[in-house]
Design a protein around this motif. Sequence first.
Motif, PDB file in Angstrom:
ATOM      1  N   HIS A  29       0.814  -1.226   0.000  1.00  0.00           N
ATOM      2  CA  HIS A  29       0.000   0.000   0.000  1.00  0.00           C
ATOM      3  C   HIS A  29       0.840   1.266   0.000  1.00  0.00           C
ATOM      4  O   HIS A  29       1.908   1.305   0.601  1.00  0.00           O
ATOM      5  N   ASP A  62      -3.965   3.654   2.358  1.00  0.00           N
ATOM      6  CA  ASP A  62      -3.619   3.921   3.754  1.00  0.00           C
ATOM      7  C   ASP A  62      -2.172   3.587   4.099  1.00  0.00           C
ATOM      8  O   ASP A  62      -1.840   3.371   5.257  1.00  0.00           O
ATOM      9  N   HIS A 105      -6.035  -0.019  -1.542  1.00  0.00           N
ATOM     10  CA  HIS A 105      -7.453  -0.309  -1.325  1.00  0.00           C
ATOM     11  C   HIS A 105      -8.302   0.513  -2.300  1.00  0.00           C
ATOM     12  O   HIS A 105      -8.256   1.750  -2.289  1.00  0.00           O
ATOM     13  N   THR A 160      -7.725   3.524   8.845  1.00  0.00           N
ATOM     14  CA  THR A 160      -6.345   3.857   9.218  1.00  0.00           C
ATOM     15  C   THR A 160      -6.159   5.365   9.362  1.00  0.00           C
ATOM     16  O   THR A 160      -5.422   5.826  10.237  1.00  0.00           O
ATOM     17  N   HIS A 211       2.437  -1.493   4.749  1.00  0.00           N
ATOM     18  CA  HIS A 211       1.761  -0.190   4.792  1.00  0.00           C
ATOM     19  C   HIS A 211       2.730   0.952   5.108  1.00  0.00           C
ATOM     20  O   HIS A 211       2.312   2.103   5.143  1.00  0.00           O
TER      21      HIS A 211
END
Length: 281
Positions: free
Chosen positions: A7, A12, A37, A132, A247
């Motif tokens: 990501h 996020d 996402h 998030t 992330h």
Amino acid sequence: MIDLHSHSTISDGLLTPSGLVKHAHSKGIKVLSLTDHDDVEGLTEAASEAKLLGMHLVHGVEISVTWKRDTIHIVGLNVDSQNKTLLQGLASIRQGRFERAKQMAHSLDQVGIKGSLEGALKYAKSGILGRTHFARFLVETGHAKDVKTVFKNYLVKGKPGFIEHTWTSLENALSWIHTSGGIAAIAHPARYDLGKNNLLAFLNEFKELGGQGIEVISGSHTTEQSLKIAKIAEEFEFLASTGSDYHGPGISYREMGSLPKIPETCIPIWKSWNEVNALLN
Ligand code: AMP
Ligand code: MN
Ligand code: MN
Ligand code: MN
């Protein structure tokens, strides 16, 4: 050397698409998929950076799905990020996300946490607004010491800020992925709490809808869970995928480049991807 789930700031993650690719490169990754996402906005930037570094960027996306009453994530790999059907579908999910966010802010408001919609939006660099971003705001305002702790006390079932939400259907997600030329994989399958019968029903439905892949290796799986998923992959004749679900520094399950190999019994999802295999061998 291959990581098919990550990501950026488009969803996020904490790193920009190019920052993420640079990070992957520094960890020895040669083939990376950016799977934000419900958004494919970061792929162009990520692909140019990958090219500069001699890496291969697999165009990906992680789609939020509601199956029965559970949220399931489906990764699409090798999608055409210009495809209108895919773009329109993802835009509709992002719209739903924004409506959910307003309700989340209202729910937090009721326990005395004011201004969370604006607060979360500060952390959202692009069109997707998710839990998030709210979590970062709750850390910033001293309601929790870190993002992980937020997810224990807020934003989850039974806690302030949780809103039941209906994402798109499994059928839609698979049809958008397939229409845009991609292949679908069930993201982090060990993280769902479906129960045995529902899990089997879900796997069957995914297969019937043309789903071909499953993340056998995921940053959020234990070794034991990966072995269990490897058996499922064999039994259902799914192709095996692998991804850290990175992330960014400090908020990820696993660092990139530190995942175990796919078990020998599994067929890697990239088996027929010639360009990828040329880089990996
Ligand atoms: P959303 O799609 O907006 O509901 O947010 C889901 C995202 O929240 C996941 O993709 C993770 O990035 C993050 N998340 C969910 N549960 C946790 C957790 N327990 N700890 C840290 N991050 C989490
Ligand atoms: Mn996430
Ligand atoms: Mn996910
Ligand atoms: Mn993910």
